[in-house]
Design a protein around this motif. Structure first.
Motif, short mmCIF file in Angstrom:
data_model
loop_
_atom_site.label_atom_id
_atom_site.label_comp_id
_atom_site.label_asym_id
_atom_site.label_seq_id
_atom_site.Cartn_x
_atom_site.Cartn_y
_atom_site.Cartn_z
N TYR A 32 0.83 -1.20 0.00
CA TYR A 32 0.00 0.00 0.00
C TYR A 32 0.86 1.25 0.00
N CYS A 33 0.28 2.28 -0.55
CA CYS A 33 0.75 3.64 -0.36
C CYS A 33 -0.43 4.39 0.22
N MET A 34 -0.25 4.94 1.37
CA MET A 34 -1.35 5.59 2.07
C MET A 34 -0.90 6.99 2.48
N GLY A 35 -1.77 7.94 2.27
CA GLY A 35 -1.33 9.29 2.58
C GLY A 35 -2.45 10.30 2.57
N TRP A 36 -2.05 11.54 2.50
CA TRP A 36 -2.96 12.66 2.65
C TRP A 36 -2.85 13.64 1.49
N GLU A 46 -4.05 19.10 -3.53
CA GLU A 46 -2.60 18.93 -3.58
C GLU A 46 -2.17 17.82 -2.62
N GLU A 47 -1.11 17.14 -3.00
CA GLU A 47 -0.60 16.10 -2.12
C GLU A 47 0.10 16.72 -0.93
N GLU A 98 -3.63 3.31 -2.07
CA GLU A 98 -3.53 2.55 -3.31
C GLU A 98 -2.78 1.26 -3.01
N ASP A 99 -3.08 0.20 -3.76
CA ASP A 99 -2.46 -1.10 -3.49
C ASP A 99 -1.11 -1.26 -4.16
N LEU A 100 -0.31 -0.20 -4.16
CA LEU A 100 1.06 -0.22 -4.66
C LEU A 100 1.90 0.56 -3.66
N TYR A 112 2.98 10.28 -7.45
CA TYR A 112 2.33 9.81 -8.66
C TYR A 112 1.25 8.76 -8.42
N ASN A 113 1.07 8.31 -7.21
CA ASN A 113 0.06 7.30 -6.94
C ASN A 113 -1.34 7.84 -7.18
N GLN A 114 -2.20 6.96 -7.69
CA GLN A 114 -3.61 7.28 -7.89
C GLN A 114 -4.39 6.48 -6.84
N PHE A 115 -4.73 7.13 -5.76
CA PHE A 115 -5.40 6.44 -4.67
C PHE A 115 -6.75 5.89 -5.13
N GLN A 116 -6.98 4.65 -4.74
CA GLN A 116 -8.21 3.98 -5.16
C GLN A 116 -9.34 4.20 -4.16
#
Length: 128
Positions: A32-36, A46-47, A98-100, A112-116
């Motif tokens: 996972y990549c998890m964030g705000w 914005e990230e 996202e599951d990456l 660059y992650n596209q959160f699902q």
């Protein structure tokens, strides 16, 4: 079904601190990549910061040195520690996953992650 629950938003004066928490349930992927992200009225989203299952961290330039991101050792839960808050930090803060693992360009301050999956968001208000 993946659910993200955020908590910890509120109102503080400039220079104050807050800690946001995002807890995931129903998440069964191994990575996972998890964030705000945040979005202020009239501005684009914005990230802000992200962390992944390998422990890699991304923190965006506007908050670098003031915000840090950490995660729980057992559960899929991340924390955004916000210090030295400024009025321009006022926004809705959304947690996503996202599951990456995270992929980003630190020099460009781009994630660059596209959160699902997304949480409902929490409001952070910083007064001067």
């Amino acid at each position: 079904q993946v659910q993200l629950v955020e908590s910890g938003g509120g109102s503080v004066q400039s220079g104050g601190s807050l800690k946001l928490t995002c807890a995931a349930s129903g998440y069964t992927y191994s990575s996972y990549c998890m964030g705000w992200f945040r979005q202020a009225p009239g501005k684009e989203r914005e990230e802000v910061a992200a962390i992944d299952s390998d422990g890699n961290r991304f923190v965006a330039d506007p908050v670098k040195g003031r915000f840090t991101i950490s995660q729980d050792n057992g559960e899929i839960k991340v924390y955004l520690h916000m210090n030295s808050l400024k009025p321009e930090d006022t926004a809705m803060y959304y947690c996503g996953v996202e599951d990456l693992t995270c992929y980003y360009n630190e020099a460009r301050s781009e994630l660059y992650n596209q959160f699902q999956f997304w949480g409902q968001g929490v409001l952070v208000t910083v007064s001067s």
